[in-house]
Design a protein around this motif. Sequence first.
Motif, PDB file in Angstrom:
ATOM      1  N   GLY A 193       0.839  -1.177   0.000  1.00  0.00           N
ATOM      2  CA  GLY A 193       0.000   0.000   0.000  1.00  0.00           C
ATOM      3  C   GLY A 193       0.883   1.238   0.000  1.00  0.00           C
ATOM      4  O   GLY A 193       0.702   2.169  -0.781  1.00  0.00           O
ATOM      5  N   LEU A 194       1.853   1.249   0.894  1.00  0.00           N
ATOM      6  CA  LEU A 194       2.893   2.269   0.923  1.00  0.00           C
ATOM      7  C   LEU A 194       4.186   1.567   1.309  1.00  0.00           C
ATOM      8  O   LEU A 194       4.284   0.979   2.385  1.00  0.00           O
ATOM      9  N   SER A 197      -4.185   6.293  -0.820  1.00  0.00           N
ATOM     10  CA  SER A 197      -4.021   5.628  -2.108  1.00  0.00           C
ATOM     11  C   SER A 197      -2.797   4.722  -2.040  1.00  0.00           C
ATOM     12  O   SER A 197      -1.893   4.946  -1.229  1.00  0.00           O
ATOM     13  N   ALA A 198      -2.786   3.686  -2.889  1.00  0.00           N
ATOM     14  CA  ALA A 198      -1.730   2.673  -2.827  1.00  0.00           C
ATOM     15  C   ALA A 198      -0.841   2.746  -4.058  1.00  0.00           C
ATOM     16  O   ALA A 198      -1.249   3.216  -5.121  1.00  0.00           O
ATOM     17  N   LEU A 232      -4.005   5.985   5.165  1.00  0.00           N
ATOM     18  CA  LEU A 232      -3.499   5.742   3.813  1.00  0.00           C
ATOM     19  C   LEU A 232      -4.635   5.987   2.833  1.00  0.00           C
ATOM     20  O   LEU A 232      -5.687   5.358   2.910  1.00  0.00           O
TER      21      LEU A 232
END
Length: 268
Positions: A39-40, A71-72, A69
């Motif tokens: 995701g990150l 956006s991935a 979070l």
Amino acid sequence: MELGYGYGPVFRGLRAAWRRGDEVFAEVGLPEGVGEGFGLHPALLDAAMHGDVADDQTLVPFEWRGVSLYSAGATDLRVRIRTGAVSAIEAVDGVGRPVVSVESLVSRPVVGGVLRGSVDGLWRVEWGLLPVPVPVPVPTLVSGAVSGSGSGSVPVRVVRCSVGGGDVVGGVGVVCSEVLGVVQGHVAVEGSGWLVVVTGGAVCVAGDVGVDVVQAPVWGLVRAAQEEFPGRVVLVDSDGSVESESLLGGVVGWGESEVALRGGRVFV
């Protein structure tokens, strides 16, 4: 490097940084070909904090709050850090879309060399043989959930973990959920005595090769319960042999919280 961080190439993602009052602005990125499957990416998140590195001390993140979070898959970030005793982080991708934010981050200093010493001196689990008395009668074990039995004046209840099959992730969820329910029910009743949780192959002992990955998480789950309710729950991993099964009735009396039985030998 002088402060003791010693980052490898993947973690050297800080490309530029500017300071304005108590704010730091930075551009960070990952090397080519790094970043899929997260995701990150942890190295990208770590690089996002490098703009606020102190000049005279080594800081490590200690307490995170309000992490979101949005956006991935980002491989580049533009970061704004509010500095101070408690930091805050906001990061967007190359076109300005929000990626991650941290409402508050507390970092703590460590003395130079401590991190390296920690790696070199990690604690390790060692299993040693325990001399045991003559086997005693095994408490009544009922196939399935918990069985009730007595050991002198102290009740002893035994639960055997079900064996997972097929989907590993699903099996872990089912087994841990079953054990959690039993443990919660047991510790909620005063005077309920001992609960013995029996797994099979959940730990590596005496030349074992690998573990049952479905049952292994049960040990972490039950250890947490043991910390909260000392003297109520015992963990036992048995190879299922007749010699080992004959020892089950005595585990509570040995004063050990974690026991592994292999061919009639007791490891702690």
